[in-house]
Design an enzyme around this catalytic site. Sequence first.
Site, mmCIF file in Angstrom:
data_model
loop_
_atom_site.group_PDB
_atom_site.id
_atom_site.type_symbol
_atom_site.label_atom_id
_atom_site.label_comp_id
_atom_site.label_asym_id
_atom_site.label_seq_id
_atom_site.Cartn_x
_atom_site.Cartn_y
_atom_site.Cartn_z
ATOM 1 N N GLU A 98 -13.592 13.377 -3.903
ATOM 2 C CA GLU A 98 -13.104 12.600 -2.848
ATOM 3 C C GLU A 98 -12.320 13.168 -1.584
ATOM 4 O O GLU A 98 -12.236 13.192 -0.720
ATOM 5 C CB GLU A 98 -12.601 11.366 -3.340
ATOM 6 C CG GLU A 98 -12.611 10.134 -2.038
ATOM 7 C CD GLU A 98 -11.772 8.800 -2.892
ATOM 8 O OE1 GLU A 98 -11.371 8.613 -3.995
ATOM 9 O OE2 GLU A 98 -11.906 7.562 -2.433
ATOM 10 N N ASP A 117 -6.777 3.601 4.609
ATOM 11 C CA ASP A 117 -6.356 2.987 3.299
ATOM 12 C C ASP A 117 -4.140 3.010 3.767
ATOM 13 O O ASP A 117 -3.672 1.751 4.002
ATOM 14 C CB ASP A 117 -7.176 2.960 2.346
ATOM 15 C CG ASP A 117 -8.067 2.650 2.531
ATOM 16 O OD1 ASP A 117 -8.627 2.857 2.984
ATOM 17 O OD2 ASP A 117 -8.919 2.079 1.346
HETATM 18 C C1 GLC Z 1 -11.747 4.125 0.521
HETATM 19 C C2 GLC Z 1 -11.757 5.482 1.999
HETATM 20 C C3 GLC Z 1 -12.955 5.227 2.673
HETATM 21 C C4 GLC Z 1 -13.541 5.028 2.432
HETATM 22 C C5 GLC Z 1 -14.527 4.108 1.751
HETATM 23 C C6 GLC Z 1 -15.559 4.597 0.205
HETATM 24 O O1 GLC Z 1 -11.588 2.818 0.509
HETATM 25 O O2 GLC Z 1 -10.239 5.054 2.010
HETATM 26 O O3 GLC Z 1 -11.776 5.664 4.053
HETATM 27 O O4 GLC Z 1 -14.789 4.791 3.364
HETATM 28 O O5 GLC Z 1 -13.314 5.399 0.240
HETATM 29 O O6 GLC Z 1 -15.537 6.089 0.243
#
Ligand code: GLC
Length: 420
Positions: free
Chosen positions: A394, A164
């Site tokens: 994460e 992102d």
């Molecule tokens: C965030 C990450 C994306 C992922 C999402 C859910 O938006 O940047 O890559 O898919 O979280 O984990």
Amino acid sequence: MPQEMLEQEAMRVLQTNDREGFTVPTAGLYPFQWLWDAGFTALGWMKFDENRAWREFELLFQGQWANGMLPHIIFHKPESSYFPGPNRWGTHHTPPTSGITQPPVIASFVHRMLERAKDRSLAEEKARALYPKILAYHRWFKYQRDPDNRGLMNTFHPWETGADNSPAWDEALAQVEIDPTLPPYTRRDTSHVDPSQRPHQSEYDRYLTLLEIYKRADYDQIRLHKECPFRIASLLVDCVLHRANCDLLRLSHYFGAGDEAEITAWIKSSQMGIENLWDEEMGLYLNHDLIQDKPIRVGVSASFLPLYAGICSRQRAKRLVQTLESWGQQVRYLVPSTDPTHPKYEPQRYWRGPVWAVVNRLIAWGLADYGFIKNAERIRQDTYKLFEVSGFSEYYHPSTGAGLGGGSFSWTAAMLLAWE
Ligand code: GLC
């Protein structure tokens, strides 16, 4: 922690995040089904419940649009802990979905699951049913996102890249003028995670401005080629799609589907498109701004993904490995999401520095395919150490190994299970 205990813990994370057939990335912060998360998570389920692994994809494809697009979020059940939800996206689909896509890992993982399944007849039945849906999705990519056959997909939103707030998007995103009539909103992400680990407000306003532009264009992709002020070629999308098309070709052979000529033409085209992203001086592949038609000169973890795509020459592959090794001297844990010597490197902020286990998995596959076994092994060991030290976070700080962002994270846990 012994391997067995880590595995137990990883399975527990997936079971806790299971919502009757789809897996939330983590409760609270991400309470729906995400596209590429679903792919990685299915690889984890496959290790202990094959039926449940295939189910993940069945639920994912419930969100597929009539034009073939597979959205990046499927809002199976209402939940207020996330923004932007279905109303803000304003798409008209049941179940409700977002209106953009994400790195298309699905074909590759379906192929992998089919190859390794213990229950072959179940796998064949499921993969056969998924095949035409995946083909429709890849057709959508080719004809809606690369209408000029340049061999690179037009990516319309930083969220579509999966990475992102990567510094690679800064300049292109800065060209998006914040909509002065942007309806007011309240971010939810910063109530779950410390703001120092999340994108800035000015980025969020632009993310949401882009949504308003899509809605005004009624999600008409061809209109968006003209009207969207953010258009880039993303290595994450293009390399993942290239390999996915190679695996789709294998599936087409396997099922005698007869789509080989069409898919082979896409593969030839993206092979050339991605090769053109090489930068000799930096020893890396670079993302590309399609509006300005210029390379984005920021090294990111995705710069190594042409190895995963399998398109680089031996010589370029060697050069990439040298670059990776030089990064490895800067940080304790590979692979930081941004070049650790770049001025925009921020080791705790989301995609601006931290290590992500899923990207590590893709890079390690690529390295192993090219025979760089020692380098692939370093990445595996670094990733395992992070699991041991900080659990299934994460993302992680590349120097301290601290767990960052959300905890009990599905795709991270799945990578422990699926790293064989
Ligand atoms: C965030 C990450 C994306 C992922 C999402 C859910 O938006 O940047 O890559 O898919 O979280 O984990």
